[in-house]
Enzyme design. Sequence first.
Site, mmCIF file in Angstrom:
data_model
loop_
_atom_site.group_PDB
_atom_site.id
_atom_site.type_symbol
_atom_site.label_atom_id
_atom_site.label_comp_id
_atom_site.label_asym_id
_atom_site.label_seq_id
_atom_site.Cartn_x
_atom_site.Cartn_y
_atom_site.Cartn_z
ATOM 1 N N ASP A 1 21.787 -10.735 48.760
ATOM 2 C CA ASP A 1 20.491 -10.744 48.078
ATOM 3 C C ASP A 1 19.396 -10.950 49.118
ATOM 4 O O ASP A 1 19.672 -11.386 50.246
ATOM 5 C CB ASP A 1 20.433 -11.832 46.998
ATOM 6 C CG ASP A 1 20.645 -13.234 47.562
ATOM 7 O OD1 ASP A 1 21.522 -13.392 48.430
ATOM 8 O OD2 ASP A 1 19.935 -14.165 47.136
ATOM 9 N N GLU B 1 21.733 -16.411 47.149
ATOM 10 C CA GLU B 1 21.395 -17.340 48.222
ATOM 11 C C GLU B 1 19.909 -17.656 48.262
ATOM 12 O O GLU B 1 19.508 -18.802 48.444
ATOM 13 C CB GLU B 1 21.848 -16.762 49.572
ATOM 14 C CG GLU B 1 21.923 -17.789 50.698
ATOM 15 C CD GLU B 1 20.609 -17.996 51.442
ATOM 16 O OE1 GLU B 1 20.480 -19.015 52.143
ATOM 17 O OE2 GLU B 1 19.698 -17.140 51.342
#
Lengths: 509, 509
Positions: free
Chosen positions: B126, B191
């Site tokens: 991400d 994250e």
Amino acid sequence: MEFFYQIDETNLFSPQVWFILSIFLFLVQHVHSFQFEELKKYIDSHQEEYVETLREWVAVESVSTDVQRRPDLERMMDMTAEKLRDMQGTVELLPDGTTIPLPKVVTAQFGSDPSKHTVCIYGHVDVQPASKEDGWATEPYNLTDINGNLYGRGASDNKAPVLAWIHTVEVYQKLNMELPVNVKFIIEGMEETGSNGLEAMVSAHKDSFFSDVDWIVISDCGWLSRRPALTYGTRGNCYFYAEVRRTRVQVEGPKEDLHSGVHGGTVVEPMTDLIGILGKYYTLISPSGEILIPGIEAAVAPMTDTERETYQSIEFNTEDYRRKIGVDRLMYSSKVDLLAHRWRQPTVSIHGIEGAFSDPGSKTVIPARVVAKFSIRQVPNMDPKEVEKQVKEHLEAAFAKRGTPNKLKVTMVIGAKPWLADPQQPLYEAGKAAVQRVFNVEPNLIREGGTIPIARTFQDVTGKPIIMLPIGGFDDGLHSQNEKMSRYNYIEGTKLFAAFLHEASQIKN
Amino acid sequence: MEFFYQIDETNLFSPQVWFILSIFLFLVQHVHSFQFEELKKYIDSHQEEYVETLREWVAVESVSTDVQRRPDLERMMDMTAEKLRDMQGTVELLPDGTTIPLPKVVTAQFGSDPSKHTVCIYGHVDVQPASKEDGWATEPYNLTDINGNLYGRGASDNKAPVLAWIHTVEVYQKLNMELPVNVKFIIEGMEETGSNGLEAMVSAHKDSFFSDVDWIVISDCGWLSRRPALTYGTRGNCYFYAEVRRTRVQVEGPKEDLHSGVHGGTVVEPMTDLIGILGKYYTLISPSGEILIPGIEAAVAPMTDTERETYQSIEFNTEDYRRKIGVDRLMYSSKVDLLAHRWRQPTVSIHGIEGAFSDPGSKTVIPARVVAKFSIRQVPNMDPKEVEKQVKEHLEAAFAKRGTPNKLKVTMVIGAKPWLADPQQPLYEAGKAAVQRVFNVEPNLIREGGTIPIARTFQDVTGKPIIMLPIGGFDDGLHSQNEKMSRYNYIEGTKLFAAFLHEASQIKN
């Protein structure tokens, strides 16, 4: 002499004379009343058409504060000119007074009979930004009728009032009634950015377009309550950008936002500096509303007893107002204080910050350049030039105290003066009579907290008397989410304008 | 015994024995060197293919901080799983530990030889939000090669490192070389929002997926300078939302933004309150960087003399750093202070404000609800739970002093702890050897100012030793505009990973 002689001959006080005079007066009155009934009937029967035109106008995202929207704004100006041209008006697109290419101002003229008064209608067709994400219940550029309220950006500010004026002229034309006055239009597209360049344009046409104008009418505001109103004053506005950035020159290298984990702790952050100077307890405004920039409050004209009494008599319910705008407690509890701080006292609002993270979510960034945007509403006898100086000095001093390596740049991007008229003049009597005719009540005599910069400009440059004749509702939500114009105000407002033209024609020179 | 007897028979110190041993050692070394040369050659000759794959990955706007982007993020997770499956890995998508539907965590296993060590690679796919308007020179989701730098959002954080690890396994496979260790992958997609739910997921698989793992490797960070580095600590992060709104309950009526002219002066503005509590000279952070929330600084572990000496020996040029990030003056002038405040001291950053006007232009609005976003980087021995309490109490007290009718709500949305390892352990020796092999230098032993929350989680839950093996450059601009990964770091980094797997296999239990 001969005339008096004849009257004398038949006896001035004879019943015959009185009878004839009475018939004559009745006919004059009746003929007018009849005409107004016809105007009203026509307006009522064409309301769907008027709403449809408003829908077309609202659909154009004529946002003037965003240069990206300039093509939409240009289209809006063209549509306005086209509409006036279709009505056989003498339409002219006048460049504004700036050297940068801004939308031209649309002017039009209906009638030029030198025996008639000439009324000049001012309006604007640009709007504030809006998007569904801001919290609108409907699509802001899709006019939506909910229970008789027409929701859409610019519906009340200022597209419906401009259309109501255009329709007023059209109604007289369609009914083959002579316009009681000559009507001029001046419609601009940069009002929401502070009417850039319009002052120079008005100056340039002072002795041409404005030379035969008797009065200027502005309908870019709203009522204070459900009672119709005449507006005799507006606040001005000084809009500031306070920019803080890491380095002075942007081009000298990569001056991007930084990761707050990787670099946090090693740099003096612009956002901290900016919020530091704006937010320090005594920098801009105290929690109780006192403006703390030295010199600002001192310039404000003291409130007179007459003013206080006038405010006391105005129809305005503070509790309704509190509920309507949705606060637990207003800044002031009395009606007089509240009205005074809306109309005749300055205020500071911090509108937002450009350059910082503003989306939902949790980005961990140290912005490289942040620009706070705030404004100070101007009232008599403040001077924008002085205010600019006071604000700059105050913020620069607060910034200097921080000892930061970042750079501060304070710019005043709008500097609009307040406007104040005498509500005792004949023009306002005409307004009162028109309100009486349509709504059967005395209007509230009010001022406006917002700014219509052009009012002051018209006053200073042309010297012509100005009246604000609002038709917007008290709860139209100008500049906010869910802006609306009620059908009632739109349609009855058109009737008010039609009546006003008649009343204005009756003013003795 | 028999063996020693034979050696004894031929004389332990005879030249023949020494010659045979030398040949043997030479061959062992030579065979390995030869293998590494082959790996290097393969990696070099496939670099265009690796860049192409990175381009495909960067093109996916897998922003985890924006729920609108969730479909892109899901696609990114699928692409990752697909890639690992194509390489015949045992791929499993594991639900995270939350009850809300978040992207599944991708796990994979290559080899399960019980005689080998098992290395677990952690990474995330991400990314932080990015848009051209933020000031990118290139399209952020279109990987663009400029002078050997590959610009694109997520290029360095963390897509290229994840791909480099995947390619490392692939290279061994393609060359039909046996993997020197078993390799496991755990790739997540949340994250950037604080690895929501991953802790619970790691706990749940502590005795299954993690049971045979010897070490965990994280490559979600960068070098400090041009010298390659090993990272043995990260800061944590507590991210706060401070929301100020006009009324407590949103549903009770129209609580929209207000026109600052029409209503300015009658309401206590949420933006003024928010900036008031954040910006008051001594609310969050002093101009010289001192955190002024009571209790925060007191919890920080005091700096030891050893630490000071280590920092002194690190290759890091403060003047280069100052120029690179573009400031006139850094918060601290000495290398030691600067590194200490990047790595082992807390800091406060105000990231931005949601709900206020943030676009270019000059909107005159009083926002109804504004949310300031700020974070405090965590270091040993701070406790996020304590920090949350300290911040809330501090802001609520400042807010109470204002006597405003508006409402404040402070929420800690991320509470990630710092992580610290012992750089003297064998795992770090393997890292040093790998750096030496590829780059022919001793690595800098560094800490990281940013947060990789999972490092601390891995440590607390699994108890396995962790190493951070960064391949990102010191100037990659993580979370900023113009994030990049250099081709050099991407390709040499892949070689570093290939070498590390060998060095890790040599660690004695």
